[in-house]
Design a protein around this motif. Structure first.
Motif, PDB file in Angstrom:
ATOM      1  N   ALA A 221      67.075   8.135  48.752  1.00 55.97           N
ATOM      2  CA  ALA A 221      65.644   7.874  48.900  1.00 55.97           C
ATOM      3  C   ALA A 221      64.886   8.267  47.635  1.00 55.97           C
ATOM      4  O   ALA A 221      63.962   7.564  47.197  1.00 55.97           O
ATOM      5  N   TYR A 222      65.280   9.394  47.042  1.00 53.75           N
ATOM      6  CA  TYR A 222      64.664   9.835  45.789  1.00 53.75           C
ATOM      7  C   TYR A 222      64.914   8.824  44.682  1.00 53.75           C
ATOM      8  O   TYR A 222      64.008   8.477  43.912  1.00 53.75           O
ATOM      9  N   ASP A 223      66.143   8.314  44.575  1.00 53.93           N
ATOM     10  CA  ASP A 223      66.462   7.292  43.579  1.00 53.93           C
ATOM     11  C   ASP A 223      65.515   6.106  43.703  1.00 53.93           C
ATOM     12  O   ASP A 223      65.024   5.573  42.697  1.00 53.93           O
ATOM     13  N   SER A 231      61.632   2.379  36.276  1.00 54.97           N
ATOM     14  CA  SER A 231      62.979   1.821  36.365  1.00 54.97           C
ATOM     15  C   SER A 231      63.642   1.865  34.992  1.00 54.97           C
ATOM     16  O   SER A 231      62.980   1.799  33.955  1.00 54.97           O
ATOM     17  N   THR A 232      64.963   1.996  34.991  1.00 59.93           N
ATOM     18  CA  THR A 232      65.733   2.068  33.756  1.00 59.93           C
ATOM     19  C   THR A 232      66.211   0.671  33.369  1.00 59.93           C
ATOM     20  O   THR A 232      66.943   0.044  34.146  1.00 59.93           O
ATOM     21  N   PRO A 233      65.824   0.171  32.203  1.00 54.25           N
ATOM     22  CA  PRO A 233      66.308  -1.152  31.799  1.00 54.25           C
ATOM     23  C   PRO A 233      67.810  -1.118  31.525  1.00 54.25           C
ATOM     24  O   PRO A 233      68.370  -0.055  31.204  1.00 54.25           O
ATOM     25  N   PRO A 234      68.490  -2.266  31.649  1.00 53.69           N
ATOM     26  CA  PRO A 234      69.956  -2.287  31.467  1.00 53.69           C
ATOM     27  C   PRO A 234      70.419  -1.685  30.145  1.00 53.69           C
ATOM     28  O   PRO A 234      71.455  -1.011  30.096  1.00 53.69           O
ATOM     29  N   GLU A 235      69.643  -1.887  29.076  1.00 53.88           N
ATOM     30  CA  GLU A 235      70.074  -1.381  27.775  1.00 53.88           C
ATOM     31  C   GLU A 235      70.001   0.143  27.683  1.00 53.88           C
ATOM     32  O   GLU A 235      70.556   0.741  26.745  1.00 53.88           O
ATOM     33  N   LYS A 236      69.335   0.795  28.634  1.00 55.30           N
ATOM     34  CA  LYS A 236      69.246   2.252  28.633  1.00 55.30           C
ATOM     35  C   LYS A 236      70.277   2.902  29.562  1.00 55.30           C
ATOM     36  O   LYS A 236      70.346   4.123  29.660  1.00 55.30           O
ATOM     37  N   GLN A 237      71.073   2.113  30.253  1.00 54.66           N
ATOM     38  CA  GLN A 237      72.093   2.686  31.114  1.00 54.66           C
ATOM     39  C   GLN A 237      73.199   3.330  30.279  1.00 54.66           C
ATOM     40  O   GLN A 237      73.556   2.844  29.206  1.00 54.66           O
ATOM     41  N   GLY A 244      80.223  -0.421  33.529  1.00 52.31           N
ATOM     42  CA  GLY A 244      79.487  -1.659  33.709  1.00 52.31           C
ATOM     43  C   GLY A 244      77.992  -1.435  33.823  1.00 52.31           C
ATOM     44  O   GLY A 244      77.501  -0.304  33.785  1.00 52.31           O
ATOM     45  N   VAL A 245      77.260  -2.530  33.969  1.00 52.73           N
ATOM     46  CA  VAL A 245      75.815  -2.468  34.152  1.00 52.73           C
ATOM     47  C   VAL A 245      75.541  -2.476  35.655  1.00 52.73           C
ATOM     48  O   VAL A 245      75.895  -3.420  36.367  1.00 52.73           O
ATOM     49  N   ALA A 246      74.946  -1.423  36.145  1.00 50.05           N
ATOM     50  CA  ALA A 246      74.674  -1.294  37.578  1.00 50.05           C
ATOM     51  C   ALA A 246      73.494  -2.168  37.976  1.00 50.05           C
ATOM     52  O   ALA A 246      72.489  -2.238  37.264  1.00 50.05           O
ATOM     53  N   GLU A 247      73.630  -2.814  39.131  1.00 50.65           N
ATOM     54  CA  GLU A 247      72.519  -3.622  39.641  1.00 50.65           C
ATOM     55  C   GLU A 247      71.334  -2.725  39.973  1.00 50.65           C
ATOM     56  O   GLU A 247      70.185  -3.072  39.716  1.00 50.65           O
ATOM     57  N   PHE A 248      71.629  -1.562  40.553  1.00 51.01           N
ATOM     58  CA  PHE A 248      70.601  -0.545  40.775  1.00 51.01           C
ATOM     59  C   PHE A 248      71.052   0.730  40.085  1.00 51.01           C
ATOM     60  O   PHE A 248      72.124   1.257  40.369  1.00 51.01           O
ATOM     61  N   TYR A 249      70.220   1.221  39.179  1.00 48.64           N
ATOM     62  CA  TYR A 249      70.591   2.368  38.364  1.00 48.64           C
ATOM     63  C   TYR A 249      69.565   3.475  38.600  1.00 48.64           C
ATOM     64  O   TYR A 249      68.524   3.536  37.953  1.00 48.64           O
ATOM     65  N   GLY A 250      69.860   4.326  39.572  1.00 44.48           N
ATOM     66  CA  GLY A 250      68.945   5.413  39.894  1.00 44.48           C
ATOM     67  C   GLY A 250      69.299   6.704  39.175  1.00 44.48           C
ATOM     68  O   GLY A 250      70.252   6.773  38.379  1.00 44.48           O
ATOM     69  N   TRP A 251      68.529   7.733  39.490  1.00 40.81           N
ATOM     70  CA  TRP A 251      68.745   9.054  38.880  1.00 40.81           C
ATOM     71  C   TRP A 251      70.168   9.539  39.132  1.00 40.81           C
ATOM     72  O   TRP A 251      70.827  10.072  38.233  1.00 40.81           O
TER      73      TRP A 251
END
Length: 279
Positions: A221-223, A231-237, A244-251
């Motif tokens: 829920a916090y994420d 939100s974190t853009p894909p290039e910051k993952q 890989g590049v996560a579809e949802f990239y939470g804390w």
């Protein structure tokens, strides 16, 4: 226009509704703490030496374990030393732009020298000695941040110096029983900064007994709350090559990836070399 209350500031910090502090105006020290922002971009204007001394005086007014006062701060002014320190923390591109740079150190040397000078034994050179000075330095560091913000300065701790802890210690001439805990960039903020959403008290505050039975649901829920705000853009993952590049990239995904590789495994060896007994 309705005046903000402490409850509003708590909601800003945690992203959750609350009535705690609803009848308290958003003013004074408590409100300032709740409004805390880290600053990593600074104006070029220098921090006056007198003001820095005032902020340091406030920082060293912090509580200290048994009044032992086991913290020291190195203010880095020499351009050559500053340049080398900037190189050692090159992964932090905002560090070179900070008008002032300080290093907060745990200092167990002072009390040992005092004991020797007074002709007393020092049988407490075990792990607790390290913890005591590390905590003392951490409290001074936190108080410094609050004092800096009180006069309009912005700052951010630099833990990455511990990645190169041996070189930082050598550069600053740190003797045995003194170690660098964190750096600190300091200056006049270029922008307002942002409120970093924190884990909810339901995760971090326990009553009578530790209980993390709902941890994963709470973190999920916090994420989602945090992603809705920043939100974190894909290039910051992190580590997209490995995961890989996560579809949802939470804390939680970010922190799990951050700690998926060993970090600072040399610390115990370094501290032992500096005379700390970690048993």
């Amino acid at each position: 226009m309705t005046e903000k209350t402490i409850a509003d500031l708590i909601e800003d910090r945690f992203g959750l509704p609350t009535e705690d502090g609803r009848d308290m105006p958003a003013a004074g020290e408590l409100a300032a703490i709740l409004r805390h922002r880290s600053h990593r971009r600074y104006k070029p204007d220098p921090v006056p030496d007198e003001l820095l001394r005032v902020v340091l005086a406030a920082a060293f007014s912090a509580p200290a374990k048994s009044d032992l006062q086991q913290c020291s701060v190195v203010v880095v002014k020499d351009p050559a030393v500053r340049a080398r320190l900037n190189e050692l923390v090159a992964s932090q591109d905002w560090v070179p732009g900070a008008p002032s740079l300080l290093v907060f150190c745990g200092d167990s040397r002072r009390i040992r020298r005092v004991a020797q000078a007074r002709g007393k034994p020092y049988p407490n050179g075990h792990l607790d000695a390290f913890l005591n000075c590390a905590v003392d330095a951490g409290i001074v560091l936190a108080t410094f941040i609050r004092a800096a913000e009180a006069v309009g300065l912005g700052c951010c701790p630099i833990s990455v110096i511990r990645d190169r802890i041996e070189e930082v210690a050598d550069l600053l001439g740190l003797p045995d029983h003194v170690f660098p805990l964190a750096g600190m960039g300091l200056g006049w903020p270029r922008a307002e900064g942002w409120i970093s959403l924190r884990l909810p008290p339901s995760v971090t505050v326990h009553t009578d007994r530790y209980d993390d039975g709902d941890l994963l649901a709470e973190v999920e829920a916090y994420d989602r709350r945090r992603d809705a705000r920043f939100s974190t853009p894909p290039e910051k993952q992190r580590m997209t090559k490995e995961y890989g590049v996560a579809e949802f990239y939470g804390w939680s995904e970010d922190k799990a990836r951050q700690y998926a590789v060993p970090q600072r495994k040399q610390l115990a060896r370094f501290l032992t070399s500096k005379g700390f007994d970690l048993d």
